[in-house]
Design a protein around this motif. Structure first.
Motif, short mmCIF file in Angstrom:
data_model
loop_
_atom_site.label_atom_id
_atom_site.label_comp_id
_atom_site.label_asym_id
_atom_site.label_seq_id
_atom_site.Cartn_x
_atom_site.Cartn_y
_atom_site.Cartn_z
N VAL A 1 0.85 -1.18 0.00
CA VAL A 1 0.00 0.00 0.00
C VAL A 1 0.89 1.24 0.00
N PHE A 2 0.50 2.26 -0.79
CA PHE A 2 1.34 3.45 -0.91
C PHE A 2 0.50 4.63 -1.35
N GLU A 3 1.06 5.82 -1.18
CA GLU A 3 0.39 7.04 -1.59
C GLU A 3 1.15 7.68 -2.74
N HIS A 4 0.42 8.20 -3.73
CA HIS A 4 1.04 8.89 -4.87
C HIS A 4 0.09 9.96 -5.37
N SER B 1 4.46 -8.53 -5.25
CA SER B 1 4.80 -7.47 -6.18
C SER B 1 4.85 -6.11 -5.49
N VAL B 2 5.81 -5.27 -5.89
CA VAL B 2 5.87 -3.89 -5.40
C VAL B 2 6.08 -2.97 -6.59
N LEU B 3 5.73 -1.70 -6.40
CA LEU B 3 5.91 -0.66 -7.41
C LEU B 3 6.89 0.38 -6.91
N LEU B 4 7.65 0.94 -7.83
CA LEU B 4 8.63 1.97 -7.48
C LEU B 4 8.72 2.99 -8.62
N LEU B 5 8.60 4.28 -8.28
CA LEU B 5 8.83 5.35 -9.24
C LEU B 5 10.27 5.80 -9.09
N HIS B 6 11.07 5.63 -10.16
CA HIS B 6 12.50 5.93 -10.09
C HIS B 6 12.95 6.52 -11.42
N GLY B 7 13.54 7.70 -11.37
CA GLY B 7 14.02 8.33 -12.60
C GLY B 7 12.91 8.62 -13.59
N GLY B 8 11.71 8.90 -13.09
CA GLY B 8 10.59 9.21 -13.96
C GLY B 8 9.93 8.01 -14.60
N VAL B 9 10.32 6.81 -14.19
CA VAL B 9 9.77 5.57 -14.75
C VAL B 9 9.19 4.74 -13.60
N TRP B 10 8.06 4.10 -13.84
CA TRP B 10 7.49 3.18 -12.88
C TRP B 10 8.02 1.77 -13.13
N TYR B 11 8.41 1.10 -12.04
CA TYR B 11 8.90 -0.28 -12.12
C TYR B 11 8.02 -1.18 -11.26
N TRP C 1 8.26 -2.42 -16.64
CA TRP C 1 8.31 -0.96 -16.50
C TRP C 1 7.29 -0.28 -17.39
N SER C 2 6.93 0.93 -16.96
CA SER C 2 5.96 1.74 -17.70
C SER C 2 6.22 3.20 -17.40
N GLU C 3 5.85 4.07 -18.32
CA GLU C 3 6.02 5.51 -18.10
C GLU C 3 4.91 6.09 -17.23
N THR C 4 3.81 5.35 -17.09
CA THR C 4 2.70 5.82 -16.26
C THR C 4 2.24 4.71 -15.32
N ALA D 1 8.36 -3.53 0.87
CA ALA D 1 8.50 -2.48 -0.14
C ALA D 1 9.97 -2.09 -0.30
N ILE D 2 10.32 -1.59 -1.47
CA ILE D 2 11.67 -1.05 -1.69
C ILE D 2 11.79 0.25 -0.90
#
Length: 293
Positions: free
Chosen positions: A102-105, A148-158, A178-181, A211-212
């Protein structure tokens, strides 16, 4: 569900609880106070994630119900002095559901639970904490992905996950997409997937254990590192390279709260947020054996 199927699920679930229960604990980093979070009768909590959002602290967990042999996601508010509120059923999509990342964005709260039984990776958006969620996007389908976890890094979602071979659920490899959005219906497989990292290791070795974590300039990936049985150990890996073309990680040797917790015996999962650390340990290591630490 037929009576025969329900009976089989009951036997399987009670057997599982007899040999592999977990215990969730909380640590207040400022005071050093710890708390063991009591689980309901005939259930246990695992996979704790912490969320700080809208002025509140929440603990999300997998709640495995032994008689039904499956889990759903529960959530508890965490107050001052580690006061934990009553558990609320947060999400039950109708299949075994665990690992509530769970995360906030951008002002919204998202939940990415494990639903490998449904062969999908689904992202939910919160419409009211802690128990109102709407499916925002199916990120992957037709795959068996765990933790599974998500990470926004360098403008890219992983999307960092552990993907099973077709027909061989026990053989899992580190997999990244990876995805740009964030709310994309198309995620590109990362070249590292071809290397099949950790696929030759037993007992879920290499699966995410939380989470990372961002620690200064470092990205730290909590990882399961069990060699004898599932839930035996965890470790922290430092991500040295992460781009759409490259990925590299190595054991982390620095000082961090999650590293100290991961080093404890039988740690399975660790999470940190808002001055709190949550983790779980496997307390049953076999039919008649309990971990005494």
């Amino acid at each position: 569900m037929s009576l025969a199927a329900a009976s089989l699920a009951f036997l399987d679930g009670m057997s599982r609880c007899a040999k592999e229960r977990y215990r969730v604990q909380l640590l207040d980093e400022a005071s050093g106070e710890t708390l063991a979070v009591a689980s309901p009768y005939a259930s246990y909590y695992a996979d704790p994630f912490l969320l700080v959002a809208r002025g509140e602290r929440w603990l999300f967990v997998e709640e495995f119900h032994c008689p039904s042999n499956r889990a759903h996601i529960s959530a508890m508010r965490v107050g001052e002095n580690l006061r934990v509120g009553e558990a609320v059923l947060a999400l039950d999509p109708g299949c075994h559901t665990s690992f509530p990342f769970v995360f906030e964005h951008d002002g919204a709260v998202y939940l990415l639970p494990e639903t490998s039984q449904a062969r999908s990776v689904d992202l939910y958006v919160c419409e009211g904490l802690p128990d109102r969620w709407r499916l925002a996007q199916r990120l992957l389908s037709g795959v068996d992905c765990a933790d599974s976890v998500l990470l926004l890094h360098g403008g890219v979602w992983y999307l960092v996950t552990s993907q099973a071979d077709e027909g061989a659920k026990q053989r899992r490899a580190l997999a990244i997409y990876w995805s740009e959005t964030l709310l994309s219906g198309h995620w590109t497989p990362h070249p590292v997937n071809r290397r099949r990292l950790y696929a030759d290791r037993p007992h879920g070795y290499g699966r995410n254990a939380g989470a990372i974590v961002r620690a200064g300039d470092d990205l730290l990936r909590p990882m399961q590192a069990s060699t004898r049985y599932y839930g035996e150990a965890a470790s922290l890996m430092r991500i040295d390279a992460l781009t759409p073309e490259r990925y590299a990680e190595a054991p982390y040797a620095g000082e961090h709260a999650t590293a100290r917790i991961a080093a404890l015996r039988s740690t399975h999962h660790v999470s940190a947020a808002g001055g709190l650390v949550a983790w779980d340990t496997r307390t049953h290591t076999g039919w008649f054996t309990r971990d005494r630490t």
